[in-house]
Design a protein around this motif. Structure first.
Motif, PDB file in Angstrom:
ATOM      1  N   HIS A 102       0.824  -1.213   0.000  1.00  0.00           N
ATOM      2  CA  HIS A 102       0.000   0.000   0.000  1.00  0.00           C
ATOM      3  C   HIS A 102       0.862   1.268   0.000  1.00  0.00           C
ATOM      4  O   HIS A 102       0.393   2.335   0.391  1.00  0.00           O
ATOM      5  N   SER A 103       2.101   1.128  -0.464  1.00  0.00           N
ATOM      6  CA  SER A 103       2.980   2.297  -0.495  1.00  0.00           C
ATOM      7  C   SER A 103       2.549   3.253  -1.599  1.00  0.00           C
ATOM      8  O   SER A 103       1.907   2.861  -2.578  1.00  0.00           O
ATOM      9  N   ARG A 104       2.910   4.496  -1.444  1.00  0.00           N
ATOM     10  CA  ARG A 104       2.589   5.525  -2.434  1.00  0.00           C
ATOM     11  C   ARG A 104       3.209   5.175  -3.790  1.00  0.00           C
ATOM     12  O   ARG A 104       2.583   5.330  -4.828  1.00  0.00           O
ATOM     13  N   GLU A 105       4.449   4.696  -3.774  1.00  0.00           N
ATOM     14  CA  GLU A 105       5.139   4.372  -5.017  1.00  0.00           C
ATOM     15  C   GLU A 105       4.438   3.225  -5.748  1.00  0.00           C
ATOM     16  O   GLU A 105       4.242   3.279  -6.959  1.00  0.00           O
ATOM     17  N   TRP A 106       4.088   2.180  -4.989  1.00  0.00           N
ATOM     18  CA  TRP A 106       3.412   1.046  -5.610  1.00  0.00           C
ATOM     19  C   TRP A 106       2.068   1.485  -6.183  1.00  0.00           C
ATOM     20  O   TRP A 106       1.714   1.128  -7.294  1.00  0.00           O
ATOM     21  N   TYR A 107       1.317   2.264  -5.407  1.00  0.00           N
ATOM     22  CA  TYR A 107       0.015   2.752  -5.836  1.00  0.00           C
ATOM     23  C   TYR A 107       0.119   3.509  -7.159  1.00  0.00           C
ATOM     24  O   TYR A 107      -0.625   3.248  -8.096  1.00  0.00           O
ATOM     25  N   HIS A 108       1.050   4.444  -7.249  1.00  0.00           N
ATOM     26  CA  HIS A 108       1.195   5.225  -8.476  1.00  0.00           C
ATOM     27  C   HIS A 108       1.583   4.349  -9.654  1.00  0.00           C
ATOM     28  O   HIS A 108       1.056   4.517 -10.758  1.00  0.00           O
ATOM     29  N   CYS A 109       2.472   3.407  -9.432  1.00  0.00           N
ATOM     30  CA  CYS A 109       2.874   2.479 -10.497  1.00  0.00           C
ATOM     31  C   CYS A 109       1.691   1.616 -10.930  1.00  0.00           C
ATOM     32  O   CYS A 109       1.460   1.419 -12.131  1.00  0.00           O
ATOM     33  N   PHE A 110       0.933   1.116  -9.967  1.00  0.00           N
ATOM     34  CA  PHE A 110      -0.224   0.272 -10.252  1.00  0.00           C
ATOM     35  C   PHE A 110      -1.273   1.040 -11.058  1.00  0.00           C
ATOM     36  O   PHE A 110      -1.744   0.574 -12.094  1.00  0.00           O
ATOM     37  N   VAL A 111      -1.613   2.237 -10.607  1.00  0.00           N
ATOM     38  CA  VAL A 111      -2.620   3.051 -11.301  1.00  0.00           C
ATOM     39  C   VAL A 111      -2.148   3.375 -12.712  1.00  0.00           C
ATOM     40  O   VAL A 111      -2.911   3.254 -13.678  1.00  0.00           O
ATOM     41  N   GLU A 112      -0.912   3.764 -12.858  1.00  0.00           N
ATOM     42  CA  GLU A 112      -0.364   4.089 -14.188  1.00  0.00           C
ATOM     43  C   GLU A 112      -0.423   2.871 -15.110  1.00  0.00           C
ATOM     44  O   GLU A 112      -0.808   2.987 -16.271  1.00  0.00           O
ATOM     45  N   THR A 113      -0.071   1.711 -14.597  1.00  0.00           N
ATOM     46  CA  THR A 113      -0.078   0.488 -15.407  1.00  0.00           C
ATOM     47  C   THR A 113      -1.494   0.118 -15.833  1.00  0.00           C
ATOM     48  O   THR A 113      -1.759  -0.126 -17.010  1.00  0.00           O
ATOM     49  N   VAL A 114      -2.418   0.087 -14.879  1.00  0.00           N
ATOM     50  CA  VAL A 114      -3.791  -0.330 -15.184  1.00  0.00           C
ATOM     51  C   VAL A 114      -4.478   0.648 -16.128  1.00  0.00           C
ATOM     52  O   VAL A 114      -5.198   0.229 -17.042  1.00  0.00           O
ATOM     53  N   THR A 115      -4.273   1.936 -15.943  1.00  0.00           N
ATOM     54  CA  THR A 115      -4.947   2.903 -16.809  1.00  0.00           C
ATOM     55  C   THR A 115      -4.449   2.843 -18.245  1.00  0.00           C
ATOM     56  O   THR A 115      -5.128   3.327 -19.151  1.00  0.00           O
ATOM     57  N   LEU A 161      -2.185  -8.520 -17.105  1.00  0.00           N
ATOM     58  CA  LEU A 161      -2.347  -7.791 -15.846  1.00  0.00           C
ATOM     59  C   LEU A 161      -1.468  -8.371 -14.749  1.00  0.00           C
ATOM     60  O   LEU A 161      -0.676  -7.652 -14.134  1.00  0.00           O
ATOM     61  N   VAL A 162      -1.599  -9.662 -14.488  1.00  0.00           N
ATOM     62  CA  VAL A 162      -0.880 -10.252 -13.350  1.00  0.00           C
ATOM     63  C   VAL A 162       0.627 -10.320 -13.583  1.00  0.00           C
ATOM     64  O   VAL A 162       1.398 -10.368 -12.621  1.00  0.00           O
ATOM     65  N   ASN A 163       1.052 -10.307 -14.833  1.00  0.00           N
ATOM     66  CA  ASN A 163       2.484 -10.307 -15.119  1.00  0.00           C
ATOM     67  C   ASN A 163       3.072  -8.900 -15.196  1.00  0.00           C
ATOM     68  O   ASN A 163       4.286  -8.750 -15.306  1.00  0.00           O
ATOM     69  N   SER A 164       2.244  -7.880 -15.137  1.00  0.00           N
ATOM     70  CA  SER A 164       2.719  -6.499 -15.226  1.00  0.00           C
ATOM     71  C   SER A 164       2.912  -5.851 -13.870  1.00  0.00           C
ATOM     72  O   SER A 164       3.586  -4.829 -13.776  1.00  0.00           O
ATOM     73  N   ILE A 165       2.319  -6.435 -12.836  1.00  0.00           N
ATOM     74  CA  ILE A 165       2.289  -5.766 -11.537  1.00  0.00           C
ATOM     75  C   ILE A 165       2.682  -6.740 -10.433  1.00  0.00           C
ATOM     76  O   ILE A 165       2.063  -7.790 -10.275  1.00  0.00           O
ATOM     77  N   GLU A 166       3.692  -6.374  -9.678  1.00  0.00           N
ATOM     78  CA  GLU A 166       4.103  -7.160  -8.512  1.00  0.00           C
ATOM     79  C   GLU A 166       3.210  -6.819  -7.329  1.00  0.00           C
ATOM     80  O   GLU A 166       2.670  -5.714  -7.249  1.00  0.00           O
TER      81      GLU A 166
END
Length: 157
Positions: free
Chosen positions: A81-94, A130-135
């Motif tokens: 739930h870190s800020r860095e992970w969140y931003h990376c996750f949102v950027e990837t999914v969008t 999806l699952v291979n793009s995000i740790e």
């Protein structure tokens, strides 16, 4: 956080309802419907746009007629739930065009996305991407819509 417009009068609400129904209506048609001349009607619309109430005017497409009738809802849990992970996750999914809606949630799952694809094979490709793009995903659960019973982009005004 979005700023709520202090007040919308009945003319504003009528204009917004009409545009939600048909954004191709001309300024003259809108003005006539609310008993205004075009200049004050245009000023109201401009104010609604400047305040962000009227965000954009778009065309709504029929997914089935475009071969995209398979709707999946994907729920995701993460341990990160870190800020860095969140931003990376949102950027990837969008960046995934298949994702038509994406929400951070309260409750059992952290995120919910609506995915629109052609069929189960296309969803499987999306899922793998999806699952291979995000740790850091700890649980990914998908459910599939059998039949759309109500769909609207119109807000209740």
């Amino acid at each position: 956080m979005s700023k709520v417009l202090p007040s919308l009068d009945e003319i504003d609400r009528t204009l917004l309802r009409m545009l939600q129904d048909d954004s191709t209506l001309s300024l003259a048609e809108l003005a006539e419907a609310v008993n205004l001349t075009t200049t004050p009607c245009w000023k109201r619309l401009r104010r609604l746009e400047e305040n962000g109430v009227l965000r954009q005017r778009v065309a709504l497409l029929d997914p089935a007629k475009l071969g995209l009738s398979f709707t999946a809802f994907v729920q995701i849990k993460t341990s990160n739930h870190s800020r860095e992970w969140y931003h990376c996750f949102v950027e990837t999914v969008t960046e995934f065009p298949e994702v038509t809606e994406f929400y951070r949630m309260a409750g059992d799952y952290d995120y919910l996305m609506k995915v629109q694809v052609a069929d189960m094979a296309a969803f499987d490709q999306f899922y793998k991407k999806l699952v291979n793009s995000i740790e850091g995903l700890t649980k990914v659960t998908s459910t599939f819509a059998m039949e759309p019973l109500k769909y609207t982009t119109a807000l209740p005004l």
